[in-house]
Scaffold this motif. Structure first.
Motif, short mmCIF file in Angstrom:
data_model
loop_
_atom_site.label_atom_id
_atom_site.label_comp_id
_atom_site.label_asym_id
_atom_site.label_seq_id
_atom_site.Cartn_x
_atom_site.Cartn_y
_atom_site.Cartn_z
N MET A 58 -4.58 -13.01 -16.56
CA MET A 58 -4.99 -11.98 -15.75
C MET A 58 -4.22 -10.55 -16.06
SD MET A 58 -5.13 -11.53 -11.88
CE MET A 58 -4.61 -12.87 -11.62
N GLN A 59 -4.97 -9.52 -16.07
CA GLN A 59 -4.07 -8.10 -15.87
C GLN A 59 -3.70 -7.99 -14.65
OE1 GLN A 59 -7.09 -5.36 -16.87
NE2 GLN A 59 -6.42 -5.09 -18.70
N GLN A 60 -2.18 -7.40 -14.84
CA GLN A 60 -1.61 -6.94 -13.62
C GLN A 60 -1.19 -5.57 -13.62
OE1 GLN A 60 2.15 -8.98 -12.05
NE2 GLN A 60 1.04 -9.46 -10.11
N TRP A 61 -1.65 -4.82 -12.44
CA TRP A 61 -1.12 -3.45 -12.39
C TRP A 61 -0.26 -3.18 -11.76
CZ3 TRP A 61 -4.52 -0.90 -15.68
CH2 TRP A 61 -5.81 -1.54 -15.87
N THR A 62 0.76 -2.19 -12.04
CA THR A 62 1.79 -2.01 -11.35
C THR A 62 1.49 -0.45 -10.32
OG1 THR A 62 3.44 -2.47 -13.14
CG2 THR A 62 4.15 -1.05 -11.40
N VAL A 63 1.90 -0.53 -9.29
CA VAL A 63 1.48 -0.05 -8.04
C VAL A 63 2.60 0.50 -7.30
CG1 VAL A 63 0.08 0.41 -6.04
CG2 VAL A 63 -0.77 -1.01 -7.95
N ARG B 298 -0.78 -8.01 -0.57
CA ARG B 298 -0.94 -9.60 -0.91
C ARG B 298 -2.44 -9.76 -0.90
NH1 ARG B 298 0.62 -9.32 4.70
NH2 ARG B 298 -0.97 -9.80 6.05
N THR B 299 -3.29 -8.92 -0.87
CA THR B 299 -4.75 -9.10 -0.90
C THR B 299 -5.21 -9.42 -2.30
OG1 THR B 299 -5.24 -7.59 0.71
CG2 THR B 299 -7.00 -7.55 -0.82
N THR B 300 -4.40 -8.91 -3.51
CA THR B 300 -5.07 -9.33 -4.90
C THR B 300 -3.93 -9.36 -5.65
OG1 THR B 300 -6.17 -8.57 -7.02
CG2 THR B 300 -5.30 -6.84 -5.54
N LEU B 301 -4.17 -10.48 -6.38
CA LEU B 301 -2.95 -10.87 -7.67
C LEU B 301 -3.12 -9.98 -8.82
CD1 LEU B 301 -3.26 -14.79 -7.49
CD2 LEU B 301 -1.52 -13.40 -6.64
N GLU B 302 -3.95 -8.87 -8.75
CA GLU B 302 -4.18 -8.16 -9.77
C GLU B 302 -3.21 -6.97 -9.63
OE1 GLU B 302 -8.02 -7.02 -11.36
OE2 GLU B 302 -8.83 -7.78 -9.60
N THR B 303 -2.35 -6.92 -8.80
CA THR B 303 -1.40 -5.81 -8.43
C THR B 303 0.04 -6.21 -8.34
OG1 THR B 303 -2.14 -5.63 -6.26
CG2 THR B 303 -2.94 -4.04 -7.79
N ARG B 304 0.81 -5.62 -8.66
CA ARG B 304 2.31 -5.76 -8.30
C ARG B 304 3.13 -4.67 -8.02
NH1 ARG B 304 7.42 -5.04 -11.62
NH2 ARG B 304 6.34 -3.45 -13.03
N PHE B 305 3.53 -4.69 -6.53
CA PHE B 305 3.75 -3.20 -5.86
C PHE B 305 5.14 -3.16 -6.07
CE2 PHE B 305 0.58 -1.81 -2.50
CZ PHE B 305 -0.48 -2.42 -3.30
N ILE B 306 5.76 -1.87 -6.15
CA ILE B 306 7.13 -1.56 -6.46
C ILE B 306 7.36 -0.41 -5.59
CG2 ILE B 306 7.38 -2.49 -8.92
CD1 ILE B 306 6.95 0.41 -9.92
N GLY B 307 8.88 -0.17 -5.07
CA GLY B 307 9.11 1.05 -4.54
C GLY B 307 8.96 0.94 -3.04
N CYS B 308 8.36 0.02 -2.72
CA CYS B 308 7.65 0.24 -1.03
C CYS B 308 8.72 0.57 -0.03
CB CYS B 308 7.14 -1.09 -0.67
SG CYS B 308 5.77 -1.52 -1.82
N ASP B 309 10.05 0.45 -0.15
CA ASP B 309 10.85 0.81 0.52
C ASP B 309 11.74 2.27 0.26
OD1 ASP B 309 12.23 -0.23 -1.65
OD2 ASP B 309 13.68 -1.12 -0.39
N LEU B 310 11.17 2.82 -0.70
CA LEU B 310 12.16 4.00 -1.19
C LEU B 310 11.79 5.12 -0.32
CD1 LEU B 310 12.24 3.39 -4.96
CD2 LEU B 310 13.95 3.04 -3.15
N ALA B 311 10.52 5.61 0.27
CA ALA B 311 10.26 6.74 0.67
C ALA B 311 11.26 7.40 1.84
CB ALA B 311 8.88 6.72 1.36
N ARG C 182 -11.98 -5.42 5.11
CA ARG C 182 -11.93 -3.70 4.49
C ARG C 182 -10.99 -3.65 3.33
NH1 ARG C 182 -11.07 -0.69 9.64
NH2 ARG C 182 -12.69 -2.04 10.65
N MET C 183 -9.63 -4.28 3.58
CA MET C 183 -8.66 -4.05 2.49
C MET C 183 -9.29 -4.59 1.31
SD MET C 183 -5.84 -2.68 2.21
CE MET C 183 -4.62 -2.56 3.40
N LYS C 184 -9.98 -5.83 1.46
CA LYS C 184 -10.29 -6.66 -0.02
C LYS C 184 -11.15 -5.67 -0.51
CE LYS C 184 -12.59 -10.82 -1.02
NZ LYS C 184 -13.41 -12.09 -0.43
N LEU C 185 -12.37 -4.83 0.18
CA LEU C 185 -13.16 -4.08 -0.46
C LEU C 185 -12.31 -2.65 -1.17
CD1 LEU C 185 -16.02 -3.92 2.20
CD2 LEU C 185 -16.08 -4.91 -0.03
N ALA C 186 -11.32 -2.35 -0.51
CA ALA C 186 -10.60 -1.06 -0.74
C ALA C 186 -9.65 -1.32 -2.05
CB ALA C 186 -9.74 -0.64 0.37
N MET C 187 -9.16 -2.48 -2.07
CA MET C 187 -8.43 -2.92 -3.15
C MET C 187 -9.25 -3.43 -4.27
SD MET C 187 -5.33 -2.48 -2.62
CE MET C 187 -4.17 -3.53 -3.92
#
Ligand SMILES: Cc1cc2nc3c(=O)[nH]c(=O)nc-3n(C[C@H](O)[C@H](O)[C@H](O)COP(=O)(O)O)c2cc1C
Length: 186
Positions: free
Chosen positions: A1-6, A28-41, A165-170
């Motif tokens: 499966m493709q995994q996108w960096t977000v 955690r809505t999809t395994l297609e994404t890998r989130f990074i940097g979430c605590d940096l802002a 709603r999150m599933k649709l958006a993701m």
């Protein structure tokens, strides 16, 4: 499966933040994404173009944040609404990415949550001209009203409507990632 960096951007510094919880739900809505940097802002200094010109001496948090943005195929931005506008933390994070180009032409999903009835949607509107100027490909946003009633004791969203709603958006976001010119998924 493709995994996108977000790149995840959270505009709240508050412990128990609903927007941070919304960002975690997106993650955690999809395994297609890998989130990074979430605590940096929240670790970034206030944007100052003078600092930007001194590239070798940029603060470590800025360098890390920009590296995450460069690496990312798309962005998910969760922002609180303060006085009918976006949190300064959110706009500050975006300002740091203007010069580096890491935000340019990437699929972007805006999220907001608020205990009020408008769900923070007025925080999103003023960000849209900036993001479209930067070429962001905006997908349908997620707005969560009455957030306090929709999180469980552990601070995570448990509401089935919010999850759907999150599933649709993701789904729309990952479609946009597939069709964007970056195509770096592994
Ligand atoms: C100074 C201030 C201004 C606020 N203004 C708004 C507002 O205009 N609209 C709204 O829905 N909520 C407003 N709120 C409530 C926030 O939406 C609420 O605190 C929310 O939980 C913030 O997001 P967080 O949970 O991610 O920290 C405001 C809160 C503060 C402290």
């Amino acid at each position: 499966m493709q995994q996108w960096t977000v790149l995840g951007i959270c505009g709240s510094l508050r412990q128990g933040s609903y927007n941070a919880a919304l960002l975690r739900l997106a993650e955690r809505t999809t395994l297609e994404t890998r989130f990074i940097g979430c605590d940096l802002a929240g670790q970034l200094p206030l944007f100052n173009p003078d600092m930007e010109e001194d590239t070798p001496n940029l603060p470590a948090a800025v360098r890390e944040f920009r590296a995450c943005a460069d690496q990312a195929d798309g962005l998910v931005i969760a922002t609180p609404e303060y006085a009918h506008g976006p949190a300064g933390v959110t706009k500050n994070a975006i300002d740091w990415l203007i010069g580096s180009g890491g935000i340019m032409n990437k699929p972007t999903l805006l999220l907001s949550a608020s205990p009020g009835q408008a769900g923070g949607m007025r925080a999103q509107t003023p960000l849209m001209p900036t993001l479209t100027l930067l070429g962001s490909i905006l997908v349908d946003c997620v707005v969560v009203s009455r957030a306090a009633a929709r999180v469980a004791e552990n601070g995570e969203f448990h509401d089935a409507t919010v999850a759907e709603r999150m599933k649709l958006a993701m789904g729309e976001f990952t479609d946009a990632l597939r069709h964007s010119s970056h195509k770096k998924a592994t």
